[in-house]
Design a protein around this motif. Sequence first.
Motif, PDB file in Angstrom:
ATOM      1  N   THR A  90       0.805  -1.225   0.000  1.00 55.27           N
ATOM      2  CA  THR A  90       0.000   0.000   0.000  1.00 55.27           C
ATOM      3  C   THR A  90       0.834   1.269   0.000  1.00 55.27           C
ATOM      4  O   THR A  90       0.344   2.335  -0.384  1.00 55.27           O
ATOM      5  CB  THR A  90      -0.929   0.044   1.224  1.00 55.27           C
ATOM      6  OG1 THR A  90      -0.127   0.166   2.419  1.00 55.27           O
ATOM      7  CG2 THR A  90      -1.794  -1.210   1.314  1.00 55.27           C
ATOM      8  N   GLY A  91       2.092   1.173   0.448  1.00 51.82           N
ATOM      9  CA  GLY A  91       2.930   2.366   0.534  1.00 51.82           C
ATOM     10  C   GLY A  91       2.817   3.090   1.856  1.00 51.82           C
ATOM     11  O   GLY A  91       3.464   4.119   2.051  1.00 51.82           O
ATOM     12  N   GLN A  92       2.009   2.569   2.782  1.00 48.55           N
ATOM     13  CA  GLN A  92       1.905   3.208   4.096  1.00 48.55           C
ATOM     14  C   GLN A  92       3.250   3.162   4.796  1.00 48.55           C
ATOM     15  O   GLN A  92       3.974   2.162   4.740  1.00 48.55           O
ATOM     16  CB  GLN A  92       0.857   2.489   4.951  1.00 48.55           C
ATOM     17  CG  GLN A  92       0.687   3.091   6.343  1.00 48.55           C
ATOM     18  CD  GLN A  92      -0.316   2.321   7.191  1.00 48.55           C
ATOM     19  OE1 GLN A  92      -1.087   1.523   6.678  1.00 48.55           O
ATOM     20  NE2 GLN A  92      -0.296   2.557   8.496  1.00 48.55           N
ATOM     21  N   SER A  93       3.612   4.248   5.461  1.00 52.05           N
ATOM     22  CA  SER A  93       4.891   4.290   6.164  1.00 52.05           C
ATOM     23  C   SER A  93       4.893   3.291   7.319  1.00 52.05           C
ATOM     24  O   SER A  93       3.850   2.864   7.813  1.00 52.05           O
ATOM     25  CB  SER A  93       5.169   5.702   6.673  1.00 52.05           C
ATOM     26  OG  SER A  93       4.107   6.166   7.484  1.00 52.05           O
ATOM     27  N   VAL A  94       6.083   2.937   7.756  1.00 51.22           N
ATOM     28  CA  VAL A  94       6.250   1.924   8.795  1.00 51.22           C
ATOM     29  C   VAL A  94       5.701   2.428  10.126  1.00 51.22           C
ATOM     30  O   VAL A  94       5.890   3.595  10.490  1.00 51.22           O
ATOM     31  CB  VAL A  94       7.746   1.572   8.941  1.00 51.22           C
ATOM     32  CG1 VAL A  94       7.955   0.557  10.058  1.00 51.22           C
ATOM     33  CG2 VAL A  94       8.289   1.033   7.623  1.00 51.22           C
ATOM     34  N   GLY A 220       1.840   8.499   4.849  1.00 54.52           N
ATOM     35  CA  GLY A 220       2.477   8.235   3.562  1.00 54.52           C
ATOM     36  C   GLY A 220       1.551   7.682   2.507  1.00 54.52           C
ATOM     37  O   GLY A 220       2.006   7.039   1.555  1.00 54.52           O
ATOM     38  N   LEU A 221       0.244   7.930   2.638  1.00 55.91           N
ATOM     39  CA  LEU A 221      -0.725   7.352   1.707  1.00 55.91           C
ATOM     40  C   LEU A 221      -1.213   8.338   0.655  1.00 55.91           C
ATOM     41  O   LEU A 221      -2.058   7.986  -0.164  1.00 55.91           O
ATOM     42  CB  LEU A 221      -1.922   6.792   2.490  1.00 55.91           C
ATOM     43  CG  LEU A 221      -1.605   5.571   3.358  1.00 55.91           C
ATOM     44  CD1 LEU A 221      -2.792   5.210   4.234  1.00 55.91           C
ATOM     45  CD2 LEU A 221      -1.202   4.382   2.498  1.00 55.91           C
ATOM     46  N   THR A 222      -0.716   9.564   0.665  1.00 54.25           N
ATOM     47  CA  THR A 222      -1.106  10.523  -0.362  1.00 54.25           C
ATOM     48  C   THR A 222      -0.095  10.506  -1.492  1.00 54.25           C
ATOM     49  O   THR A 222       0.968   9.893  -1.401  1.00 54.25           O
ATOM     50  CB  THR A 222      -1.215  11.944   0.223  1.00 54.25           C
ATOM     51  OG1 THR A 222      -0.036  12.223   0.991  1.00 54.25           O
ATOM     52  CG2 THR A 222      -2.419  12.077   1.112  1.00 54.25           C
ATOM     53  N   TYR A 223      -0.434  11.210  -2.569  1.00 50.27           N
ATOM     54  CA  TYR A 223       0.401  11.178  -3.768  1.00 50.27           C
ATOM     55  C   TYR A 223       1.506  12.222  -3.699  1.00 50.27           C
ATOM     56  O   TYR A 223       1.263  13.367  -3.331  1.00 50.27           O
ATOM     57  CB  TYR A 223      -0.445  11.437  -5.003  1.00 50.27           C
ATOM     58  CG  TYR A 223       0.355  11.496  -6.292  1.00 50.27           C
ATOM     59  CD1 TYR A 223       0.793  10.325  -6.892  1.00 50.27           C
ATOM     60  CD2 TYR A 223       0.670  12.713  -6.884  1.00 50.27           C
ATOM     61  CE1 TYR A 223       1.518  10.361  -8.075  1.00 50.27           C
ATOM     62  CE2 TYR A 223       1.399  12.756  -8.067  1.00 50.27           C
ATOM     63  CZ  TYR A 223       1.822  11.577  -8.649  1.00 50.27           C
ATOM     64  OH  TYR A 223       2.543  11.619  -9.813  1.00 50.27           O
TER      65      TYR A 223
END
Length: 560
Positions: A90-94, A220-223
């Motif tokens: 998903t690209g979500q930060s840790v 971290g889920l936005t473009y």
Amino acid sequence: MTPATPARQPDDEPQPTLSSEQLERLRGYGKVEVVQPGDVLYSPGQRTYDFIVLITAAAQMLREATSDLPEALVVSFLPGQFLGELNLLTGQSVYLIARVSTAGSIIRIDPAAFRRLMDEDTELSDLILTTFLARRTVLQSGDGALSVRMLGSELSRESLALRSWAAHARLAYTWFDIDSVAGTALARTIGVTVEQLPVTVTPSGVITEANPAKVAAALGLTYSADAEPGSATTDLIIVGAGPAGLAAAVYGASEGLRTVVFDAVGIGGQAGSSSRIENYLGFEHGISGTELTGRAMVQAQKFGAQLKSPCRVVAVRRTGALFEVTLSDGAIARSRAVILAVGVKYRALDLPRWTEFEGRGIYYAATEIEARTYSRAPVAVIGGANSAGQAALFLAGRGCDVTLVVRATDLYAGMSSYLAHRIEADPAIDIRLGTEVTALHGDQQLAAITVSGKDSPEPRRLPCAGLFCFIGADPETSWLSEIRLDSDRFVLTDIALGLGTADATWDKLGRGPLPFETSVPGIFAVGDMRAGSMKRIAAAVGDGASCVRSVHEFIGRAGM
């Protein structure tokens, strides 16, 4: 507060141990290194991290200590197992710490090589994806979910919007109600006031007056084209993440198109708000809209599509050989083709105080979040189509006394027979045909409604804590300036554009519009916003999947 559960160990959560042959294949995608106890493999706040496979080392995943919570073990990993969960896709930060507990060797696979692994090795890809999904489910409760905490009021429209977005994004988080003992204690600990609610606590800080956009940015889920190398110019941008957009994302990404999906609200669209879908092919026992679109979201991400939400697109235009898509924050993304799959917006009744009660008793979806709030309370559902019928049955099944308000005089006129039969047989549902809601009552929250019509010749006031509105929707096309629309503002495509559109634009291209192509070559429209669409989930999925073929043809003809 969402109930916490004990940390789960490998014997009671999916923790597959890889075979020696699988480990050898994984070596080909990464590099082997030796690690020591205490080495940190990844930590909260990292934008990306490597896929870690344990050969002889062991590791632990932990929740980071905060001012009010000690460090906590979430799960242990043994030699032969691998780390990571859904945020690798998903690209979500840790949001958790991975720390070595026993010295040994590991395989470190960087994000680019991991993407290649997921594309090339079907067996390992399926195993990894299944495990990631299982881990996210486990992480949505217990100590892992305390890494992201949301605090607000269950009766707040802002809190509802935040929780709905988080549910559609499948986030692991813990909800605290400000009126609970735990919620009050959290507010005191982090030093926030009621005026600052809702609040979200992340590993990187406290977000006051939190909304989906703020939280998505923090996680971290936005473009961000700058933060994602190679994403500034893609093959395909899809605007809208309902069933049509998600289907296009799955087929586009799986066929090698670099694909980015933007959605202004949350993944799933209208379908994501459906409590139960029973007539979708392949799900004989039915499936919720959240689950169906959630699976589609993960499937698209498995193939490499980027799904960004909330990201509102405000303009799309052709610039030379590319298309520019402008977001509401001014960011610009470029692509070789665009698919519009924005769908429609819910209709509301023209009644005094309607907007005042939206999110405070009036809703356009019936999901577990709303059902928990109004369990065993009197509620009303407005509408005579399948979405209204599904909502009525869902709420009745959660202990609510439901009044179904239908303007038509025949329940079967707009609703599938199987739904109508069940509604008539459910003692918890009071059906009022030929009836309309004519007034709303309450102080800060909706408390009652007035209905009038065939079954209520005289206006009658009914207690109503929650009003669920399913009376149709209108296309979200007001932002489209150069694309031809019909008289109802639905987007015209292919043959619906008419023979008269074979003007200089198409003459120059030496062809007519491709299937799903709008009046602007290279911009396509699918799903409910398209003129003549069937307004069914299966039809929307078919639109999205089929449209990708036209995208390939357009890109091929353009020689891009």
